[in-house]
Design a protein around this motif. Sequence first.
Motif, PDB file in Angstrom:
ATOM      1  N   PRO A 134      45.418  21.535  47.229  1.00  0.00           N
ATOM      2  CA  PRO A 134      44.669  23.003  47.027  1.00  0.00           C
ATOM      3  C   PRO A 134      45.801  23.682  48.930  1.00  0.00           C
ATOM      4  N   ASP A 135      45.780  22.932  49.843  1.00  0.00           N
ATOM      5  CA  ASP A 135      46.212  23.705  51.062  1.00  0.00           C
ATOM      6  C   ASP A 135      47.661  23.588  51.400  1.00  0.00           C
ATOM      7  N   ALA A 136      48.604  22.738  50.450  1.00  0.00           N
ATOM      8  CA  ALA A 136      49.748  23.181  50.451  1.00  0.00           C
ATOM      9  C   ALA A 136      49.863  23.637  49.432  1.00  0.00           C
ATOM     10  N   LEU A 137      49.363  24.341  47.862  1.00  0.00           N
ATOM     11  CA  LEU A 137      49.882  25.376  48.068  1.00  0.00           C
ATOM     12  C   LEU A 137      49.688  26.580  47.734  1.00  0.00           C
ATOM     13  N   ARG A 138      48.368  26.567  48.521  1.00  0.00           N
ATOM     14  CA  ARG A 138      48.513  28.080  49.832  1.00  0.00           C
ATOM     15  C   ARG A 138      48.841  27.958  50.595  1.00  0.00           C
ATOM     16  N   ALA A 139      49.708  27.212  51.359  1.00  0.00           N
ATOM     17  CA  ALA A 139      50.818  27.644  52.042  1.00  0.00           C
ATOM     18  C   ALA A 139      52.042  28.060  51.196  1.00  0.00           C
ATOM     19  N   ALA A 140      52.161  27.064  50.435  1.00  0.00           N
ATOM     20  CA  ALA A 140      53.549  28.156  49.791  1.00  0.00           C
ATOM     21  C   ALA A 140      53.542  29.199  48.688  1.00  0.00           C
ATOM     22  N   LEU A 141      52.227  29.476  48.804  1.00  0.00           N
ATOM     23  CA  LEU A 141      51.584  30.562  48.391  1.00  0.00           C
ATOM     24  C   LEU A 141      52.300  31.854  49.047  1.00  0.00           C
ATOM     25  N   ALA A 142      51.416  31.561  50.292  1.00  0.00           N
ATOM     26  CA  ALA A 142      51.433  32.081  51.785  1.00  0.00           C
ATOM     27  C   ALA A 142      52.749  32.658  52.046  1.00  0.00           C
ATOM     28  N   ALA A 143      53.835  32.127  51.789  1.00  0.00           N
ATOM     29  CA  ALA A 143      55.454  31.636  51.916  1.00  0.00           C
ATOM     30  C   ALA A 143      56.060  32.897  50.933  1.00  0.00           C
ATOM     31  N   VAL A 144      55.869  32.353  49.613  1.00  0.00           N
ATOM     32  CA  VAL A 144      56.814  33.160  48.214  1.00  0.00           C
ATOM     33  C   VAL A 144      56.015  34.176  48.077  1.00  0.00           C
ATOM     34  N   ASP A 145      54.304  34.443  47.813  1.00  0.00           N
ATOM     35  CA  ASP A 145      53.878  36.084  47.345  1.00  0.00           C
ATOM     36  C   ASP A 145      52.852  35.909  47.894  1.00  0.00           C
ATOM     37  N   PRO A 146      52.588  36.483  49.163  1.00  0.00           N
ATOM     38  CA  PRO A 146      51.254  36.132  49.799  1.00  0.00           C
ATOM     39  C   PRO A 146      50.394  37.264  49.409  1.00  0.00           C
ATOM     40  N   GLY A 147      50.554  37.944  48.636  1.00  0.00           N
ATOM     41  CA  GLY A 147      49.366  38.836  47.972  1.00  0.00           C
ATOM     42  C   GLY A 147      49.200  38.425  47.059  1.00  0.00           C
ATOM     43  N   ARG A 148      49.096  37.255  46.619  1.00  0.00           N
ATOM     44  CA  ARG A 148      48.569  36.709  45.203  1.00  0.00           C
ATOM     45  C   ARG A 148      47.807  36.120  46.079  1.00  0.00           C
ATOM     46  N   LEU A 149      47.419  35.315  47.449  1.00  0.00           N
ATOM     47  CA  LEU A 149      46.153  34.387  48.126  1.00  0.00           C
ATOM     48  C   LEU A 149      45.078  35.478  47.489  1.00  0.00           C
ATOM     49  N   GLU A 150      44.667  36.647  47.164  1.00  0.00           N
ATOM     50  CA  GLU A 150      42.812  36.922  47.071  1.00  0.00           C
ATOM     51  C   GLU A 150      42.505  36.088  45.412  1.00  0.00           C
ATOM     52  N   GLU A 151      43.545  36.084  44.880  1.00  0.00           N
ATOM     53  CA  GLU A 151      43.646  36.529  44.373  1.00  0.00           C
ATOM     54  C   GLU A 151      43.423  34.044  43.614  1.00  0.00           C
ATOM     55  N   MET A 152      44.496  33.741  43.844  1.00  0.00           N
ATOM     56  CA  MET A 152      44.459  32.266  44.061  1.00  0.00           C
ATOM     57  C   MET A 152      42.856  31.747  44.977  1.00  0.00           C
ATOM     58  N   GLN A 153      43.053  31.987  46.025  1.00  0.00           N
ATOM     59  CA  GLN A 153      41.497  31.496  46.361  1.00  0.00           C
ATOM     60  C   GLN A 153      39.827  32.323  45.526  1.00  0.00           C
ATOM     61  N   ALA A 154      40.049  33.293  44.094  1.00  0.00           N
ATOM     62  CA  ALA A 154      38.971  33.284  43.578  1.00  0.00           C
ATOM     63  C   ALA A 154      39.375  32.403  42.748  1.00  0.00           C
ATOM     64  N   GLN A 155      40.076  32.448  41.805  1.00  0.00           N
ATOM     65  CA  GLN A 155      40.343  31.478  40.858  1.00  0.00           C
ATOM     66  C   GLN A 155      40.030  30.111  41.172  1.00  0.00           C
ATOM     67  N   LYS A 156      40.280  29.679  42.690  1.00  0.00           N
ATOM     68  CA  LYS A 156      39.953  28.388  43.276  1.00  0.00           C
ATOM     69  C   LYS A 156      38.511  28.400  43.052  1.00  0.00           C
ATOM     70  N   ASP A 157      37.850  29.573  43.664  1.00  0.00           N
ATOM     71  CA  ASP A 157      36.508  29.616  43.544  1.00  0.00           C
ATOM     72  C   ASP A 157      35.506  29.284  42.298  1.00  0.00           C
ATOM     73  N   GLU A 158      36.347  30.523  41.603  1.00  0.00           N
ATOM     74  CA  GLU A 158      35.961  29.531  40.037  1.00  0.00           C
ATOM     75  C   GLU A 158      35.656  28.275  39.600  1.00  0.00           C
ATOM     76  N   ALA A 159      37.169  28.114  39.514  1.00  0.00           N
ATOM     77  CA  ALA A 159      37.165  26.504  38.571  1.00  0.00           C
ATOM     78  C   ALA A 159      36.767  25.434  39.676  1.00  0.00           C
ATOM     79  N   PHE A 160      36.096  25.137  40.898  1.00  0.00           N
ATOM     80  CA  PHE A 160      35.426  24.473  41.902  1.00  0.00           C
ATOM     81  C   PHE A 160      33.949  24.901  41.503  1.00  0.00           C
ATOM     82  N   ALA A 161      33.691  26.150  41.170  1.00  0.00           N
ATOM     83  CA  ALA A 161      32.288  26.081  40.469  1.00  0.00           C
ATOM     84  C   ALA A 161      32.181  25.442  39.724  1.00  0.00           C
ATOM     85  N   LEU A 162      32.830  25.946  37.820  1.00  0.00           N
ATOM     86  CA  LEU A 162      32.931  25.116  36.722  1.00  0.00           C
ATOM     87  C   LEU A 162      32.953  23.268  36.961  1.00  0.00           C
ATOM     88  N   ALA A 163      33.670  22.762  38.146  1.00  0.00           N
ATOM     89  CA  ALA A 163      33.586  21.354  38.042  1.00  0.00           C
ATOM     90  C   ALA A 163      32.384  20.519  37.931  1.00  0.00           C
TER      91      ALA A 163
END
Length: 115
Positions: free
Chosen positions: A19-48
Amino acid sequence: MSTQSDHGHELIPRPEHTPDALRAALAAVDPGRLEEMQAQKDEAFALAVEWQSLSPVQSWVLAWARNIEIARRPDLSVRYARAQSRLEHEDPVTAEEALRELTSVLDEAMKAVRE
């Protein structure tokens, strides 16, 4: 981050599948999607937790690794954007070709992140 450069120019090295490496990479190439990534991460962890399974987290990691693969490689990024822009074309043949190209880009990116 791994350093594989067999696809031409890459904006950043391919990140590790954490998760940390993916977040850092997204921040470098498409920072506008960080909020979307976090929301989907929260959903994935809740489902897990709900399912008592790591499969939602594993799916989240692969989906974002694929998204980042597209964003970090201009060759894929251009093909992806072009195909997306033609998905709802009035000509059904053009729209169908766009869907095939979009699928091809997604498949190529997924194959790359599974290497």
